[in-house]
Design a protein around this motif. Structure first.
Motif, short mmCIF file in Angstrom:
data_model
loop_
_atom_site.label_atom_id
_atom_site.label_comp_id
_atom_site.label_asym_id
_atom_site.label_seq_id
_atom_site.Cartn_x
_atom_site.Cartn_y
_atom_site.Cartn_z
N PHE A 114 0.94 -1.07 0.04
CA PHE A 114 0.08 0.21 0.08
C PHE A 114 1.12 1.21 0.14
O PHE A 114 0.75 2.09 -0.23
CB PHE A 114 -0.78 0.01 1.15
N ALA A 148 -10.31 3.85 -7.62
CA ALA A 148 -10.54 4.30 -5.81
C ALA A 148 -11.53 5.21 -6.05
O ALA A 148 -11.93 5.53 -4.41
CB ALA A 148 -10.05 5.82 -6.42
N SER A 154 -12.48 -6.12 -3.44
CA SER A 154 -11.29 -6.99 -2.10
C SER A 154 -10.62 -6.97 -2.68
O SER A 154 -9.56 -8.26 -1.65
CB SER A 154 -12.62 -7.97 -2.18
N MET A 157 -7.52 -4.75 -2.61
CA MET A 157 -7.44 -4.08 -1.32
C MET A 157 -6.85 -2.32 -1.35
O MET A 157 -6.93 -1.48 -1.69
CB MET A 157 -7.66 -4.25 0.04
N TYR A 158 -5.72 -2.68 -1.31
CA TYR A 158 -4.24 -1.77 -1.30
C TYR A 158 -4.49 -1.06 -2.10
O TYR A 158 -4.14 0.23 -2.03
CB TYR A 158 -3.37 -2.59 -0.49
N TYR A 159 -4.20 -1.62 -3.22
CA TYR A 159 -4.14 -0.33 -4.52
C TYR A 159 -5.87 0.07 -4.65
O TYR A 159 -5.24 1.93 -5.26
CB TYR A 159 -4.56 -1.32 -6.22
N GLY A 160 -6.63 -0.14 -4.80
CA GLY A 160 -7.47 0.66 -4.49
C GLY A 160 -7.93 1.94 -3.04
O GLY A 160 -7.95 2.38 -3.89
N MET A 161 -7.04 1.40 -2.62
CA MET A 161 -7.22 2.38 -0.88
C MET A 161 -5.85 3.38 -1.84
O MET A 161 -6.09 4.55 -1.02
CB MET A 161 -6.98 1.56 -0.02
N SER A 162 -4.92 3.01 -2.32
CA SER A 162 -3.51 4.18 -2.57
C SER A 162 -4.40 4.76 -3.79
O SER A 162 -3.78 5.93 -3.60
CB SER A 162 -2.72 2.94 -3.26
N ALA A 164 -7.12 5.64 -4.35
CA ALA A 164 -8.14 6.98 -3.69
C ALA A 164 -7.41 8.60 -2.62
O ALA A 164 -7.86 9.12 -2.79
CB ALA A 164 -8.99 6.59 -2.33
N ALA A 165 -5.97 7.97 -2.17
CA ALA A 165 -5.13 8.45 -2.02
C ALA A 165 -4.83 9.37 -2.40
O ALA A 165 -4.29 10.40 -2.43
CB ALA A 165 -4.85 7.40 -0.98
#
Length: 277
Positions: A114, A148, A154, A157-162, A164-165
């Motif tokens: 992430f 994002a 699911s 997850m970390y890809y989408g979180m990063s 979005a950031a």
């Protein structure tokens, strides 16, 4: 005169995919371009593609570097300024996807993924490039993703979180830097045919299986077609062209063939698609 004549651009992650397509397009449009990636062979392929289109060799700088490290970032910025004397456009494209080094996904994935490429390196590289972009009243284009968005992903997850950031970083830095004449925007692609699958360690052809699956289902991609890198490169060039997009500040243009209007992709088990298609 080509629209980017006299401009200097850095395109990260330009050893394949969107980064390669963007670097080629910018060079063809007159920019002096620094290409960079961790794989020397693939980076050389990008350079040769650029040169084959008639671009002078002096207009291309290849820097093999790991942008997850401060040393790699310093080398990228310093060598660009030393070679070309300025920086006008920074395209933050480098990123990793949804598998860690052991092939794990979702909540089982190493959380360091992430932090590494998708977010921290973008922040620190932008910090290092800031003064040069202020001097040139330049442009930053971040490559985000439809992952994002508000839908759950699911398996990635970390890809989408990063990502979005990264969207929040785009908005915030846009306000921070526009007072200095620097514009910041982003593009959020959906499914794109790139070389990222094998770069992640997936078996040859695995990503092609998944993309073919998506193309055949209207709940995944309504237009029925996977994007090619040049489709996204054209949007990046639009956002980097102040004559065409001067009043766009801190936005992310979604380019996904209609996927986010239906978002059926997250209803499928992507790893099963890769294994069984």
């Amino acid at each position: 005169m080509a629209r980017f004549t006299g401009k200097v651009a850095i395109v990260t992650g330009s050893s394949n995919g969107i980064g390669r397509g963007t670097a080629i397009l910018f060079a063809q449009e007159g920019a002096k371009v620094t290409i960079t990636g961790r794989n020397a062979q693939r980076l050389e392929e990008t350079k040769q593609e650029i040169l084959k289109s008639g671009v002078p060799e002096d207009n291309v700088l290849a820097v093999v570097a790991d942008l997850a490290s401060e040393k790699g970032q310093d080398e990228l910025i310093d060598s660009t300024i030393q070679q070309f004397g300025r920086l006008d456009i920074l395209v933050n494209n480098a990123g990793t996807a949804f598998l860690d080094s052991q092939g794990r996904t979702g909540l089982d994935q190493d959380v360091s993924d992430f932090d590494k490429i998708n977010m921290r390196s973008v922040v620190t590289l932008t910090q290092k490039a800031k003064k040069y972009l202020i001097e040139s009243k330049g442009e930053i284009v971040n490559v985000s993703s439809v992952a994002a968005g508000p839908q759950a992903h699911s398996d990635m997850m970390y890809y989408g979180m990063s990502k979005a950031a990264l969207d929040q970083f785009t908005r915030s830095t846009a306000i921070n830097l526009i007072q200095h004449g620097v514009r910041v925007n982003a593009v959020s692609p959906g499914a794109v045919a790139t070389g990222i699958g094998e770069a992640m360690g997936l078996p040859p052809g695995a990503m092609e299986k998944m993309m073919s699956f998506f193309e055949s289902r209207k709940e995944c991609i309504p237009c029925g077609k996977i994007a090619q890198p040049v489709d996204i490169a054209n949007i990046i060039a639009f956002l980097a062209d102040r004559k065409l997009s001067s009043y766009i500040i801190g936005q992310s243009i979604v380019a996904d063939g209609g996927s986010t209007l239906v978002m059926g992709t997250q209803a499928h088990n992507l790893m099963e698609v890769i294994k069984n298609s």
